[in-house]
Write a protein that holds these residues in place. Sequence first.
Motif, PDB file in Angstrom:
ATOM      1  N   ILE A 176       7.159  -6.998  -6.820  1.00  0.00           N
ATOM      2  CA  ILE A 176       8.580  -6.659  -6.748  1.00  0.00           C
ATOM      3  C   ILE A 176       9.521  -7.825  -7.050  1.00  0.00           C
ATOM      4  N   TYR A 177       9.024  -9.055  -7.037  1.00  0.00           N
ATOM      5  CA  TYR A 177       9.907 -10.191  -7.329  1.00  0.00           C
ATOM      6  C   TYR A 177       9.501 -10.923  -8.609  1.00  0.00           C
ATOM      7  N   SER A 178       8.277 -11.420  -8.688  1.00  0.00           N
ATOM      8  CA  SER A 178       7.871 -12.226  -9.836  1.00  0.00           C
ATOM      9  C   SER A 178       7.948 -11.456 -11.151  1.00  0.00           C
ATOM     10  N   CYS A 179       7.445 -10.230 -11.156  1.00  0.00           N
ATOM     11  CA  CYS A 179       7.412  -9.440 -12.391  1.00  0.00           C
ATOM     12  C   CYS A 179       8.804  -9.011 -12.849  1.00  0.00           C
ATOM     13  N   SER A 180       9.756  -9.005 -11.966  1.00  0.00           N
ATOM     14  CA  SER A 180      11.103  -8.557 -12.330  1.00  0.00           C
ATOM     15  C   SER A 180      12.090  -9.713 -12.464  1.00  0.00           C
ATOM     16  N   ASN A 181      11.601 -10.931 -12.308  1.00  0.00           N
ATOM     17  CA  ASN A 181      12.449 -12.130 -12.363  1.00  0.00           C
ATOM     18  C   ASN A 181      13.560 -12.122 -11.309  1.00  0.00           C
ATOM     19  N   ARG A 182      13.333 -11.418 -10.203  1.00  0.00           N
ATOM     20  CA  ARG A 182      14.274 -11.441  -9.084  1.00  0.00           C
ATOM     21  C   ARG A 182      13.798 -12.485  -8.085  1.00  0.00           C
ATOM     22  N   LYS A 183      14.737 -13.132  -7.432  1.00  0.00           N
ATOM     23  CA  LYS A 183      14.384 -14.093  -6.395  1.00  0.00           C
ATOM     24  C   LYS A 183      14.266 -13.367  -5.062  1.00  0.00           C
ATOM     25  N   ARG A 215      10.199 -15.075   3.668  1.00  0.00           N
ATOM     26  CA  ARG A 215      10.257 -15.912   2.459  1.00  0.00           C
ATOM     27  C   ARG A 215       9.219 -15.459   1.446  1.00  0.00           C
ATOM     28  N   PHE A 216       9.381 -15.924   0.233  1.00  0.00           N
ATOM     29  CA  PHE A 216       8.437 -15.618  -0.833  1.00  0.00           C
ATOM     30  C   PHE A 216       7.065 -16.173  -0.477  1.00  0.00           C
ATOM     31  N   ASN A 266       0.825  -1.216   0.000  1.00  0.00           N
ATOM     32  CA  ASN A 266       0.000   0.000   0.000  1.00  0.00           C
ATOM     33  C   ASN A 266       0.856   1.262   0.000  1.00  0.00           C
ATOM     34  N   ILE A 267       1.945   1.257   0.740  1.00  0.00           N
ATOM     35  CA  ILE A 267       2.817   2.432   0.774  1.00  0.00           C
ATOM     36  C   ILE A 267       3.444   2.669  -0.598  1.00  0.00           C
ATOM     37  N   LEU A 268       3.963   1.620  -1.222  1.00  0.00           N
ATOM     38  CA  LEU A 268       4.628   1.774  -2.511  1.00  0.00           C
ATOM     39  C   LEU A 268       3.680   2.203  -3.626  1.00  0.00           C
ATOM     40  N   LEU A 287      -0.655 -13.060   2.810  1.00  0.00           N
ATOM     41  CA  LEU A 287      -0.744 -11.617   2.981  1.00  0.00           C
ATOM     42  C   LEU A 287       0.243 -10.839   2.110  1.00  0.00           C
ATOM     43  N   LEU A 288       1.383 -11.411   1.832  1.00  0.00           N
ATOM     44  CA  LEU A 288       2.419 -10.698   1.086  1.00  0.00           C
ATOM     45  C   LEU A 288       2.453 -11.054  -0.404  1.00  0.00           C
TER      46      LEU A 288
END
Length: 140
Positions: free
Chosen positions: A71-78, A57-58, A19-21, A63-64
Amino acid sequence: SSIGEVFLLHATDPTNLHNILFEGLDPEVAKNGNFGRGVYFAENAAKIDQYARVDKRFDSEGLLSELHDRIYSCSNRKHPHNVRYALVSKVILGNHVTTKDGKTQLMKTGDYQKDAAKGRILFRDKTKTELSDLEDSSTP
């Protein structure tokens, strides 16, 4: 600058971060802290560390999940595991006060560390939602 524009740090629980971002910092949904309801910032990373909760963890379904997807899945970052989030924000302070005890204002004198007990009361009432009159300011 004269309006007190500075870069400050903000930390939060990971469950608040999406929500903040994507909606911004909102003092209306902020919890009531030591200085009343509001969004809190600090100059020092050691201060915000006590508010930055661990994201262990992912999470693809809990909730997360929305945050992690953005921030992780869409950018292919783990997800790095056991991560904390801190935001660097450009903040306009305007007229501000300095306090050590959360109740009284340190006076603006040559001795910056003047005893806070000799300062003026910070808040108009116990709700801590409105500051008392500040030095060198006037209300409209």
